[in-house]
Design a protein around this motif. Structure first.
Motif, PDB file in Angstrom:
ATOM      1  N   VAL A 258       0.834  -1.204   0.000  1.00 20.33           N
ATOM      2  CA  VAL A 258       0.000   0.000   0.000  1.00 20.33           C
ATOM      3  C   VAL A 258       0.865   1.248   0.000  1.00 20.33           C
ATOM      4  N   SER A 259       1.936   1.221   0.748  1.00 14.60           N
ATOM      5  CA  SER A 259       2.817   2.383   0.818  1.00 14.60           C
ATOM      6  C   SER A 259       3.427   2.692  -0.541  1.00 14.60           C
ATOM      7  N   THR A 260       3.893   1.679  -1.254  1.00 14.56           N
ATOM      8  CA  THR A 260       4.501   1.923  -2.562  1.00 14.56           C
ATOM      9  C   THR A 260       3.459   2.366  -3.581  1.00 14.56           C
ATOM     10  N   MET A 261       2.226   1.825  -3.502  1.00  9.95           N
ATOM     11  CA  MET A 261       1.160   2.273  -4.397  1.00  9.95           C
ATOM     12  C   MET A 261       0.862   3.750  -4.178  1.00  9.95           C
ATOM     13  N   ALA A 262       0.842   4.150  -2.905  1.00  2.00           N
ATOM     14  CA  ALA A 262       0.566   5.554  -2.580  1.00  2.00           C
ATOM     15  C   ALA A 262       1.643   6.464  -3.161  1.00  2.00           C
ATOM     16  N   HIS A 263       2.892   6.026  -3.152  1.00 10.51           N
ATOM     17  CA  HIS A 263       3.974   6.819  -3.730  1.00 10.51           C
ATOM     18  C   HIS A 263       3.733   7.064  -5.216  1.00 10.51           C
ATOM     19  N   VAL A 264       3.319   6.019  -5.915  1.00 10.41           N
ATOM     20  CA  VAL A 264       3.057   6.145  -7.351  1.00 10.41           C
ATOM     21  C   VAL A 264       1.933   7.151  -7.599  1.00 10.41           C
ATOM     22  N   VAL A 265       0.842   7.015  -6.840  1.00  8.44           N
ATOM     23  CA  VAL A 265      -0.298   7.905  -7.014  1.00  8.44           C
ATOM     24  C   VAL A 265       0.085   9.351  -6.735  1.00  8.44           C
ATOM     25  N   HIS A 266       0.755   9.594  -5.640  1.00  6.17           N
ATOM     26  CA  HIS A 266       1.093  10.964  -5.255  1.00  6.17           C
ATOM     27  C   HIS A 266       2.046  11.606  -6.254  1.00  6.17           C
ATOM     28  N   ALA A 267       3.042  10.849  -6.709  1.00  8.61           N
ATOM     29  CA  ALA A 267       3.999  11.393  -7.673  1.00  8.61           C
ATOM     30  C   ALA A 267       3.311  11.720  -8.994  1.00  8.61           C
ATOM     31  N   ALA A 268       2.444  10.828  -9.444  1.00  5.36           N
ATOM     32  CA  ALA A 268       1.763  11.055 -10.726  1.00  5.36           C
ATOM     33  C   ALA A 268       0.795  12.227 -10.653  1.00  5.36           C
ATOM     34  N   GLU A 269       0.001  12.263  -9.594  1.00  6.58           N
ATOM     35  CA  GLU A 269      -1.005  13.320  -9.502  1.00  6.58           C
ATOM     36  C   GLU A 269      -0.368  14.690  -9.278  1.00  6.58           C
ATOM     37  N   ALA A 270       0.837  14.724  -8.748  1.00  8.37           N
ATOM     38  CA  ALA A 270       1.556  15.991  -8.624  1.00  8.37           C
ATOM     39  C   ALA A 270       1.860  16.586  -9.997  1.00  8.37           C
ATOM     40  N   VAL A 277      -6.601   4.185 -12.376  1.00  8.71           N
ATOM     41  CA  VAL A 277      -6.354   2.744 -12.293  1.00  8.71           C
ATOM     42  C   VAL A 277      -5.543   2.420 -11.037  1.00  8.71           C
ATOM     43  N   MET A 278      -4.474   3.185 -10.786  1.00  9.56           N
ATOM     44  CA  MET A 278      -3.651   2.917  -9.606  1.00  9.56           C
ATOM     45  C   MET A 278      -4.398   3.241  -8.322  1.00  9.56           C
ATOM     46  N   ARG A 279      -5.228   4.286  -8.343  1.00 10.73           N
ATOM     47  CA  ARG A 279      -6.032   4.592  -7.150  1.00 10.73           C
ATOM     48  C   ARG A 279      -6.993   3.450  -6.836  1.00 10.73           C
ATOM     49  N   ALA A 280      -7.547   2.836  -7.871  1.00 10.51           N
ATOM     50  CA  ALA A 280      -8.448   1.698  -7.655  1.00 10.51           C
ATOM     51  C   ALA A 280      -7.696   0.529  -7.021  1.00 10.51           C
TER      52      ALA A 280
END
Length: 314
Positions: A258-270, A277-280
């Motif tokens: 979950v922590s690594t998924m959150a990193h991907v989401v936060h970096a992309a949305e920035a 898809v990743m948020r899901a």
């Protein structure tokens, strides 16, 4: 010479092996590839398409171009249809002249659709005296006729064996998955799920990398390295799901994932990149952790994804 004895000419004709014959309905890129492979394999091939003129060079290579679908079906004991979906195949097959021509013959449907449509077509075939195999093509049109093609079939095993020699003319790997008519479609839809969700992840990765100054062709070799890890993980996860195990949790617990998924989401949305898809995926993992499975592996995510199963399937 006795009247009930065959003439020498008749005996000679009966001793000559009959050339195998097939009809291909649908001449989009895949249909043309199928017909071309049958021609190359020495199979007498009749073709038809709803829009005339789509046969390309098939006629020059020896294909017979039929004037109607019914005429095409009547030309061969075996018909293969390959259209965009089962709405399109129904529009061709479920008409009086074609249904009459198909009676007593074999139909192989290599179009793509959901398993329920395969079951529906199987019921229609039984009602109209049509021997029916359902199938799926798992590789692109340019693999047809080569060793790289992959074909799945389902339906009566005896029917598959009867026509296997002709179907083998398509080259590649052929697998009969069982008598249940929708098995090929079930495999197809599940494998397409793997493909398209994987491609969605790759699109997202390219967008994220590019936003951080990494060119797509720079990333691609490393992405291929990630892909090489997946086959072993697929097998491990399947075993966990099927047998109720959790072997992967010790190495990659969901709390860490979950922590690594959150990193991907936060970096992309920035960077303003759509991360639906990743948020899901992250949301499913977080819900699973919230149920007390933080130390578990990804197999537990399926419990959240599919919901409670009937006791007989648990």
């Amino acid at each position: 010479m006795s009247g009930n004895q065959p003439s020498p000419q008749q005996s000679d004709r009966e001793s000559i092996p009959q050339q195998p014959a097939i009809t291909v309905l649908g001449l989009g890129p895949m249909g043309r590839a199928l017909a071309g492979a049958f021609l190359a394999a020495g199979v007498r091939t009749t073709v038809w398409n709803r829009t005339p003129g789509r046969e390309g060079d098939l006629a020059e290579r020896g294909a017979v171009v039929a004037a109607s679908a019914a005429e095409a079906v009547a030309a061969s004991p075996l018909t293969v249809i390959c259209l965009v979906n089962y709405d399109a195949t129904d529009a061709v097959l479920r008409r009086d002249p074609v249904e009459a021509a198909l009676k007593g013959r074999t139909l192989v449907n290599l179009s793509a659709d959901i398993p329920e449509r395969s079951r529906d077509t199987g019921r229609w075939a039984r009602e109209h005296g049509v021997a029916y195999l359902d199938g799926a093509i798992m590789t692109p049109a340019d693999t047809i006729g080569s060793e790289h093609g992959v074909f799945l079939f389902s339906g009566p095993a005896a029917l598959y064996e009867e026509h296997r020699a002709v179907l083998d003319g398509l080259g590649g790997t052929h697998t009969h998955l069982g008598e249940e008519i929708s098995r090929a479609a079930a495999y197809d839809i599940a494998l397409l799920d793997v493909f398209w969700t994987s491609m969605a992840g790759y699109w997202h990765a390219l967008a994220l990398a590019e936003a951080e100054g990494v060119e797509p062709l720079e990333l691609a070799p490393f992405a291929a390295g990630i892909a090489q890890i997946l086959p072993a993980l697929f097998g491990e996860l399947a075993a966990d799901v099927q047998h109720g195990g959790d072997a992967s949790g010790a190495i990659n617990p969901l709390s860490s994932a979950v922590s690594t998924m959150a990193h991907v989401v936060h970096a992309a949305e920035a960077h303003g990149i759509d991360s639906g898809v990743m948020r899901a995926a992250e949301g499913l993992a977080r819900r699973t952790v919230a149920l007390g499975h933080g130390a578990a592996g990804p197999a537990r995510i399926l419990d959240v994804m599919r919901g409670p199963r009937p006791a007989a399937q648990a």
